[in-house]
Design an enzyme around this catalytic site. Structure first.
Site, PDB file in Angstrom:
ATOM      1  N   ASN A 106       0.851  -1.189   0.000  1.00  0.00           N
ATOM      2  CA  ASN A 106       0.000   0.000   0.000  1.00  0.00           C
ATOM      3  C   ASN A 106       0.889   1.241   0.000  1.00  0.00           C
ATOM      4  O   ASN A 106       1.480   1.593   1.021  1.00  0.00           O
ATOM      5  CB  ASN A 106      -0.921  -0.015   1.219  1.00  0.00           C
ATOM      6  CG  ASN A 106      -1.883   1.157   1.220  1.00  0.00           C
ATOM      7  OD1 ASN A 106      -1.993   1.892   0.243  1.00  0.00           O
ATOM      8  ND2 ASN A 106      -2.588   1.331   2.321  1.00  0.00           N
ATOM      9  N   HIS A 190      -9.640   0.642   4.554  1.00  0.00           N
ATOM     10  CA  HIS A 190      -8.407   0.887   5.300  1.00  0.00           C
ATOM     11  C   HIS A 190      -8.699   1.811   6.484  1.00  0.00           C
ATOM     12  O   HIS A 190      -9.522   2.718   6.398  1.00  0.00           O
ATOM     13  CB  HIS A 190      -7.348   1.503   4.389  1.00  0.00           C
ATOM     14  CG  HIS A 190      -5.986   1.497   4.989  1.00  0.00           C
ATOM     15  ND1 HIS A 190      -5.566   2.464   5.889  1.00  0.00           N
ATOM     16  CD2 HIS A 190      -4.932   0.646   4.838  1.00  0.00           C
ATOM     17  CE1 HIS A 190      -4.326   2.199   6.262  1.00  0.00           C
ATOM     18  NE2 HIS A 190      -3.920   1.108   5.640  1.00  0.00           N
ATOM     19  N   GLU A 265      -5.670  -5.264  10.190  1.00  0.00           N
ATOM     20  CA  GLU A 265      -4.723  -4.218  10.541  1.00  0.00           C
ATOM     21  C   GLU A 265      -4.888  -3.836  12.009  1.00  0.00           C
ATOM     22  O   GLU A 265      -5.888  -3.209  12.366  1.00  0.00           O
ATOM     23  CB  GLU A 265      -4.978  -2.947   9.745  1.00  0.00           C
ATOM     24  CG  GLU A 265      -5.198  -3.079   8.271  1.00  0.00           C
ATOM     25  CD  GLU A 265      -5.612  -1.728   7.711  1.00  0.00           C
ATOM     26  OE1 GLU A 265      -4.734  -1.040   7.171  1.00  0.00           O
ATOM     27  OE2 GLU A 265      -6.796  -1.347   7.848  1.00  0.00           O
TER      28      GLU A 265
END
Length: 351
Positions: A106, A190, A265
């Site tokens: 990313n 995200h 994450e």
């Protein structure tokens, strides 16, 4: 999956298929020969053998408490039941073995200059993708430039899309535009778009579920990000998994191992240099997989790939890769460096 990749895929997967078949046949023989036992639950729990090497692909069946109950008297379990049990073991083993590693880079809002793009592209092209899928998330302004630059089947994966298509949606990107550029995958959810790090929230669980359906209906694949902030992590694993359940509640019915990758994450580890211990990462990934097994299906849970996305780098990739439920990485800062190829190599070796 092996057959869908043609002869090369079959040959690559053959060792795992043979091992799985061996486990299944032993199970069938054991069950048929010991008619005194009655199957109570056919839910295989496979653990890694202590004798497994660095490849990490050797599994041993581990009996769960309460798996069998019986006495010295036959209960009527015949060959058909034994074969069914063996098929269940074989199916679960093959699904686990078929989880091909996947590493994503990313680039976020980097680089500042397009002049730096060729160097970043070269870092990705240096990766050996023969045993690992690779994708790259350029900034929106750089997607078009990068779309045809990768020579090793790395997928350009934009960092977001809308759920309305083309039209009067200022600042948005549509999957129809992506498909026209030959792009087949997109990343959504995200943490930096969910409102972390003081950024205005652009997403919530409902909009992300709507986006995922829109992406899949368009025939594309998706990397779907989930994760928890530090204040939740400090409450313990139970609180973390409760939050993961909240974030996945609206997408359980959409999960398809062939079309969706989960990127976990730990928000507190992104860009901070902090990393979950391998044991913590494994416990969280296993907990996420258990949630998917319970709320989607065991088959989906066994097959879906779960990436770790908390400050993964060349130094910690090998140890994290050794964890059985870590199927890859979503890499931030290290994806802007040559070491990205080392991360791909580490998980390719481990799996």
């Amino acid at each position: 999956q092996a057959f869908s990749r043609g002869p090369a895929g079959i040959l690559t997967s053959l060792p795992n298929m043979v091992k799985a078949l061996g486990v299944a046949l032993v199970a069938a023989a054991s069950f048929h020969g010991a008619a005194a036992f009655e199957i109570v639950s056919i839910t295989p729990n496979l653990r890694r053998s202590a004798a497994a090497g660095a490849s990490g692909d050797r599994f041993m069946p581990q009996q769960e408490p309460g798996l069998f109950a019986g006495s010295s008297a036959p209960t009527g379990l015949g060959l058909a039941g034994a074969v069914a049990a063996a098929a269940a073991v074989l199916g679960a083993t093959l699904r686990r073995a078929s989880r091909r590693p996947v590493v994503g880079g990313n680039w976020k809002c980097n680089p500042e200059s397009m002049k730096a793009l060729d160097g970043l592209v070269a870092n990705i092209n240096a990766c050996d993708t023969s045993k690992c899928d690779v994708y790259v998330c350029p900034s929106p302004l750089h997607v078009a430039y990068c779309a045809d630059k990768f020579t090793n089947n790395a997928l350009v994966t934009p960092q977001n899309c809308n759920f309305k298509g083309c039209g009067a949606f200022t600042g948005e990107m549509a999957v129809e535009q992506m498909k026209d550029m030959g792009i087949s995958q997109v990343l959504i959810g995200h943490s930096e778009r969910r409102g972390e790090f003081g950024i205005l929230p652009m997403e919530n669980n409902t909009t992300l579920a709507t986006k995922l359906k829109y992406i899949l209906d368009a025939g594309m694949t998706c990397v779907f990000c989930i994760g928890e902030p530090k204040e939740i992590r400090e409450k313990g694993l139970g609180a973390v998994l409760a939050e993961m359940d909240v974030q996945m509640t609206q997408i359980y019915s959409l999960l398809d191992p062939e079309k969706v990758i989960i990127a976990y994450e730990p928000v507190w580890a992104i860009g901070t240099g902090l990393t979950a211990t391998p044991e913590d990462a494994q416990a969280t990934h296993a907990g996420i997989r258990k949630l998917i097994a319970e709320k989607a299906s065991p088959a989906v849970a066994d097959g879906i790939r779960i990436q770790y996305g908390g400050s993964a780098n060349a130094a910690n990739a090998a140890e994290l890769s050794a964890q059985p439920d870590v199927d890859g990485f979503l890499v931030g800062g290290a994806s802007l460096k040559p070491e990205f190829a080392e991360i791909v190599a580490a998980i390719s070796k481990a799996k």
